[in-house]
Write a protein that holds these residues in place. Structure first.
Motif, short mmCIF file in Angstrom:
data_model
loop_
_atom_site.label_atom_id
_atom_site.label_comp_id
_atom_site.label_asym_id
_atom_site.label_seq_id
_atom_site.Cartn_x
_atom_site.Cartn_y
_atom_site.Cartn_z
N PRO A 167 -7.92 -6.19 -37.20
CA PRO A 167 -7.61 -7.25 -37.93
C PRO A 167 -8.47 -7.37 -39.14
CG PRO A 167 -8.95 -7.98 -36.18
CD PRO A 167 -8.27 -6.45 -35.95
N HIS A 168 -8.04 -8.11 -40.37
CA HIS A 168 -8.89 -7.96 -41.65
C HIS A 168 -9.38 -9.15 -41.94
CE1 HIS A 168 -8.06 -3.57 -41.79
NE2 HIS A 168 -6.61 -3.92 -41.68
N SER A 169 -8.48 -10.25 -42.09
CA SER A 169 -8.87 -11.42 -42.54
C SER A 169 -9.79 -11.94 -41.57
CB SER A 169 -7.56 -12.14 -42.81
OG SER A 169 -7.12 -12.43 -42.10
N GLU A 170 -10.39 -13.22 -41.96
CA GLU A 170 -11.12 -13.95 -41.03
C GLU A 170 -10.32 -14.85 -39.92
OE1 GLU A 170 -13.85 -16.90 -42.46
OE2 GLU A 170 -14.79 -15.12 -43.88
N GLU A 171 -9.03 -15.11 -40.53
CA GLU A 171 -8.29 -15.82 -39.61
C GLU A 171 -7.52 -14.76 -38.72
OE1 GLU A 171 -5.04 -17.28 -42.50
OE2 GLU A 171 -6.73 -17.72 -43.58
N GLU A 172 -7.29 -13.57 -38.95
CA GLU A 172 -6.75 -12.68 -38.13
C GLU A 172 -7.92 -12.25 -36.83
OE1 GLU A 172 -3.52 -10.08 -40.57
OE2 GLU A 172 -5.72 -9.24 -40.43
N ILE A 173 -9.38 -12.18 -37.36
CA ILE A 173 -10.26 -11.96 -36.50
C ILE A 173 -10.19 -13.21 -35.59
CG2 ILE A 173 -12.87 -11.67 -36.40
CD1 ILE A 173 -12.40 -9.91 -39.00
N ALA A 174 -10.50 -14.34 -35.93
CA ALA A 174 -10.40 -15.59 -35.14
C ALA A 174 -9.48 -15.63 -33.95
CB ALA A 174 -10.49 -16.98 -36.26
N GLU A 175 -8.06 -15.18 -34.39
CA GLU A 175 -7.08 -15.39 -33.55
C GLU A 175 -7.22 -14.40 -32.54
OE1 GLU A 175 -2.15 -14.67 -34.17
OE2 GLU A 175 -3.47 -13.75 -35.26
N VAL A 176 -7.66 -13.26 -33.02
CA VAL A 176 -7.95 -12.16 -31.73
C VAL A 176 -9.04 -12.75 -30.80
CG1 VAL A 176 -8.44 -9.67 -31.00
CG2 VAL A 176 -7.11 -10.45 -33.11
N ALA A 177 -10.07 -13.09 -31.46
CA ALA A 177 -11.15 -13.77 -30.79
C ALA A 177 -10.84 -14.78 -29.65
CB ALA A 177 -12.48 -14.18 -31.66
N ALA A 178 -10.06 -15.58 -30.25
CA ALA A 178 -9.49 -16.61 -29.51
C ALA A 178 -8.76 -16.16 -28.27
CB ALA A 178 -8.81 -17.89 -30.08
N SER A 179 -7.79 -15.35 -28.49
CA SER A 179 -7.27 -14.67 -27.30
C SER A 179 -7.58 -14.05 -26.35
CB SER A 179 -6.10 -13.84 -28.26
OG SER A 179 -5.28 -13.06 -27.49
N ILE A 180 -8.80 -13.40 -26.65
CA ILE A 180 -9.45 -12.79 -25.48
C ILE A 180 -10.74 -13.42 -24.97
CG2 ILE A 180 -8.44 -10.44 -26.04
CD1 ILE A 180 -11.02 -9.60 -27.29
N GLY A 181 -11.01 -14.58 -25.51
CA GLY A 181 -12.17 -15.39 -25.37
C GLY A 181 -13.61 -14.69 -25.75
N ALA A 182 -13.70 -14.22 -27.06
CA ALA A 182 -14.80 -13.51 -27.30
C ALA A 182 -15.29 -14.40 -28.82
CB ALA A 182 -14.40 -11.98 -27.68
N GLU A 183 -16.54 -14.08 -29.03
CA GLU A 183 -17.21 -14.64 -30.43
C GLU A 183 -16.40 -13.91 -31.57
OE1 GLU A 183 -19.52 -16.95 -30.68
OE2 GLU A 183 -19.41 -17.35 -28.60
N ALA A 184 -15.99 -14.77 -32.71
CA ALA A 184 -15.50 -14.07 -33.72
C ALA A 184 -16.43 -13.08 -34.57
CB ALA A 184 -15.33 -15.27 -34.80
#
Ligand code: ADP
Ligand code: MG
Ligand code: MG
Length: 895
Positions: A643-660
């Motif tokens: 992921p590159h953008s902050e949104e993309e990073i946040a999306e992945v983080a949410a999906s695997i339950g990790a910190e952005a």
């Protein structure tokens, strides 16, 4: 070169002996060699002689001086022409007139234009008038001569001659040349002579020998003019080839209504249809056809449109003779001919023949037809078609149902559709094309100076000239779509506009041309895929019988695989699985996999990917049922999927339950200084075995599913990328084999499969004997192999490669055509070492080179089993492989 040895500088044809033949084109030029050949097979050729290309070379080697002995040989040869014709050069009572014609080994625009009627002067013009009984003809011929000689040899601006004719017409209140009488032409001649004297400071040369040597000198001089030099550079023609000069007795197409001049092809050069195809003009000389002042008429009745009068109708006997000659020429040359002829008082004379330029479609059609007619062997038909030209046939045409705004119409001069920004000069075409723009070159007419711009343009549009005009002939040769002679369109160079019926298109605006119909449209018109002819299928069938290399395709999507199958692909040589990872639906799961802290987390994410991958393979295997499909396991470095953008990073983080924040750190961790040489290929498979295991499972499950469904099992060939050491392949291969066993046990069924590797690192090639122990096949990944052998990055090569090509450090872009010397040597080593260990190891190539004819010839030489290329290159590769089997050598013959 010294004159003491008796070098033969001059070769006669049609006068006494025929000293040349078609095979002597290097010495006599194409025109001279074929004039001699035609004369020797009994065709009616006005007698003459050829001054050899060696004279041209000697002339430039020796400070622009003619070799000694030349003058006498020319005199003798001309005497033979006098003998044969019964006319005498410079004889006021009975003058012999000649044409002086240039002729290089290969037809070359840029050379001196032909001078006709040479030998006329104030005295011989009377002789010609008396002998012919036609003073008007004699004076018209004289003025033509002064005009041509003045323009071509003396470099007098042609407008000055045109002004004189216009004045005379104006005074007489007539508009047509035909309304002028002998006396009028006599006045034109006086005016012309003044023009010449004004411009050159000398009277028009009256001595025919002075005229002749000046014209010969002008031909040799034109070899070094800028136009000719540019043309040679563009077409790789060496300067030391030289040009020949042909001097030939005149025949007259302008002596009345039973005279004519014309040009034709023995078959249609656009479509290849087996019909005489050409144009003629009654009561005219050769230059009238080219000048386009009068509209030429068709030769055959069948091709005449309403209002046109064919030669078949007005001169039936001459037409019949032309048809006979056509048969003789085709049987003799065994190829389609492009001929020039003149009719003097109902007698046909042949003035030129050569193998005709043709479109790709025509080339194919003619080769197949001629083989079917028994004129040539099938193998010869396969040899004749340039594989690279097939590209044109596979190119799209305009979508007939698409909305379009017509601008005008011209002649369908060279097929294919093209769309681009309007440019009005060849220079601009070159400049803008260099920046990657698509342009249409729009000209009133084109000339040899425009060649480079025509080459750079996607298409060419002219408002003047016919099917044999410069634009039409050159465009067909280059395979550029062309609409010629669109008389309803107005080009204004000053205001940079193209207009018709109130519509105005400015320079830089887009138009679309359809070279197959002659139509011109405003804006861009959608295009569709081409229909392939029966001849195409026939030729491909013949090629398939001849070739020994198999042809596969590089394809990941069902659409590509399907297209390639239709084009005759015999399997997939490279399916890049990473493309399947980028899909919007899957990228999140891919990112989860990469971001996971441990194998457990990775397995969970990979579990989500498995059904997708399996579905991909099922679709491909269905299309390729029964055929081999080489699947390359994941190759690129993982950060490409991050992921590159902050949104993309946040999306992945949410999906695997990790910190952005932790995610962002991981992204930074994964980035590499030199990804091309980093954590990629089998290195990934070794550090994250779950990835290759999942891919292997998806492949085997899909293969079993399709085998069950279709009854024809696909043959998966699982390919491990970027192997440099035997151990790497050993480990990754074991992963695959274990997975195969597991899946086969679960499903209670088996499929045949193999595991191999790409050879794309020098170390792999150098240790191929060891790697072959554990590989069922090698596939040469020549894109990466070129990068690694040269130590250069393709993505950065754009900055310096052009200079390398320009300075001749490299002859060809090594990413387009395989570098035999270096990369080729590496391939050879790997082939030899691989076969030494495992004689039946399967060998293929899957880089871009798999669709390049010269590279395919190399693959044949080193004994590969197959080549693999993009779907649209498959027919090209099939034909190139057949030619390679015939030993053609993959020489690029597009020039
Ligand atoms: P190009 O190479 O430009 O075609 P050519 O030398 O073939 O030039 O001459 C052009 C035309 O001039 C010919 O097609 C023919 O019509 C005319 N021509 C050349 N030589 C003769 C000749 N000896 N008699 C009559 N016409 C000739
Ligand atoms: Mg010619
Ligand atoms: Mg690679």
């Amino acid at each position: 070169m010294d004159g003491t040895t008796a070098t033969k500088w001059v070769y006669s044809f049609g006068a006494g002996a025929n000293e040349g033949r078609a095979g002597m084109r290097n010495l006599l030029g194409g025109k001279g060699a074929n004039l001699a050949e035609m004369a020797s097979i009994g065709l009616p050729v006005p007698p003459g002689f050829t001054i050899t290309t060696e004279v041209c070379t000697a002339f430039y080697a020796n400070d622009r001086k003619y070799p000694s002995g030349l003058e006498k040989q020319v005199k003798d040869a001309l005497a033979a022409v006098e003998q044969t014709t019964g006319f005498r050069f410079g004889d006021p009572a009975n003058p012999l007139l000649v044409s002086v014609r240039s002729g290089a080994r290969v037809s070359m625009p840029g050379m001196m234009d032909t001078v006709l009627n040479l030998g006329l002067n104030d005295a011989t013009v009377d002789g010609l008038a008396r002998k012919s009984g036609d003073a008007r003809f004699a004076w018209d011929s004289y003025r033509r001569f002064i005009q041509m000689f003045g323009g071509v040899v003396l470099d007098v601006d042609h407008h000055r001659f045109e002004e004189i004719i216009d004045e005379v017409k104006h005074e007489k209140l007539v508009t047509e040349d035909t309304a002028l009488t002998a006396e009028d032409w006599q006045r034109v001649v006086s005016g012309y002579k003044k023009v010449v004297e004004d411009a050159t400071g000398k009277p028009f040369p009256q001595d025919p020998w002075d005229q002749l040597w000046a014209a010969v000198g002008a031909v040799f001089g034109s070899w070094m003019n800028q136009r000719a030099i540019t043309y040679r550079r563009l077409h790789d023609i060496p300067a030391d080839w030289g040009t020949a000069v042909n001097v030939q007795a005149m025949v007259f197409g302008n002596m009345g209504e039973d005279c004519a001049t014309g040009v034709c092809f023995t078959r249609d050069p656009s479509t290849g249809t087996n019909l005489l195809y050409g144009e003629f003009l009654v009561n005219a000389q050769g230059e009238d056809v080219v000048a386009g002042i009068r509209t030429p008429q068709p030769l055959s009745k069948a091709s005449a449109k309403p209002g046109e009068v064919s030669m078949e109708e007005v001169m039936p006997e001459v037409y019949a003779e032309l048809m006979r000659v056509r048969g003789v020429l085709e049987t003799h040359y065994r190829d389609m001919q492009d001929i020039e002829f003149t009719v003097q008082q109902r007698r046909l004379y042949m003035l030129q023949t050569r193998n005709g330029k043709r479109t790709a479609a025509a080339s194919l059609c003619i080769a197949v037809d001629m083989a079917n007619e028994g004129l040539i062997e099938r193998e010869e038909a396969v040899r004749r078609v340039n594989p690279a030209s097939l590209d044109q046939l596979l190119h799209p045409t305009l979508d007939p149902s698409a909305k379009r705004t017509p601008l005008g119409k011209g002649l369908p001069a060279s097929p294919g559709a093209a769309c681009g920004a309007v440019v009005f000069s060849a220079e601009e075409a070159e400049a803008r094309a260099q920046k990657g723009e698509s342009v249409i070159l729009v000209r009133i007419e084109t000339s040899p100076e425009d060649i480079a711009g025509m080459h750079a343009a996607k298409g060419i549009l002219t408002t003047r000239g016919g099917m044999t005009s410069h634009a039409a002939v050159v465009a067909r040769g280059m395979g550029r779509p062309c609409v010629a002679g669109a008389g309803g369109l107005a080009v204004d160079y000053t205001s940079q506009t193209l207009s018709a019926g109130g519509q105005v298109v400015r320079g830089g605006e887009t138009i679309t041309i359809d070279g197959a119909t002659g139509e011109v449209f405003v804006g861009s018109v959608p295009m569709i895929e081409p229909q392939l002819s029966d001849e195409f299928a026939t030729l491909m069938g013949w090629a398939d019988e001849i070739r020994t290399l198999k042809v596969r395709t590089n394809a990941e999507t069902p659409l590509d695989a399907d297209t390639a199958r239709k084009f005759g692909a015999e399997g997939i040589g490279l399916c890049r699985t990473e493309h399947m990872f980028f899909d919007a639906e899957r990228i999140l799961a891919v990112r989860e996999m990469i971001m996971a802290d441990d194998a457990e987390g990775r397995r969970r994410a990979i579990g989500k990917l498995l059904p997708h991958q399996r579905k991909d393979f099922v679709e491909l295997f269905r299309i390729m049922a029964g055929l081999p499909v080489t699947i390359r396991l994941l190759d690129p470095p993982l950060h490409e999927f991050l992921p590159h953008s902050e949104e993309e990073i946040a999306e992945v983080a949410a999906s695997i339950g990790a910190e952005a924040e932790a995610m962002a750190r991981r992204v930074a961790d994964l980035s590499e200084a030199n990804p091309m040489l980093g954590h990629r290929g089998c290195r990934l498979g070794i550090s994250y075995p779950e990835i290759y295991e999942m891919q292997a499972r998806a492949i085997f499950e899909a293969a079993l599913e399709v085998a069950k469904e279709t009854g024809k099992a696909p043959i998966p060939e699982i390919m491990i990328p970027l192997v440099g050491m035997k151990k790497e392949l050993e480990i990754t291969r074991a992963q695959v084999d274990r997975m195969a066993e597991a899946v086969f046990a679960e499903k209670g069924a088996k499929v045949e499969y193999s595991v191999g590797t790409m050879i794309e690192l020098p170390r792999a090639a150098l240790t191929a004997d060891r790697i072959a122990d554990v590989a069922d096949f090698f596939s040469f990944g020549t894109n990466d192999l070129t990068q690694t052998v040269f130590g250069l990055s393709r993505d950065d090569a754009g900055k310096f490669l052009p200079a390398y090509l320009e300075q001749g450090i490299l002859a060809k872009d090594p990413f387009v055509s395989l570098d035999r010397e270096g990369v080729g040597a590496m391939v050879k080593i790997a082939v030899e070492k691989g076969r030494a260990t495992k004689p039946d190891i399967k060998l293929g190539i899957c880089g871009e080179h798999g669709g390049d004819p010269a590279s395919i010839a190399f693959c044949q030489e080193v004994g590969l089993d197959y080549v693999s290329c993009s779907p649209y290159r498959v027919p090209v590769a099939r034909l190139a492989a057949a030619q390679a089997a015939l030993g053609v050598g993959g020489v690029d013959r597009t020039a």
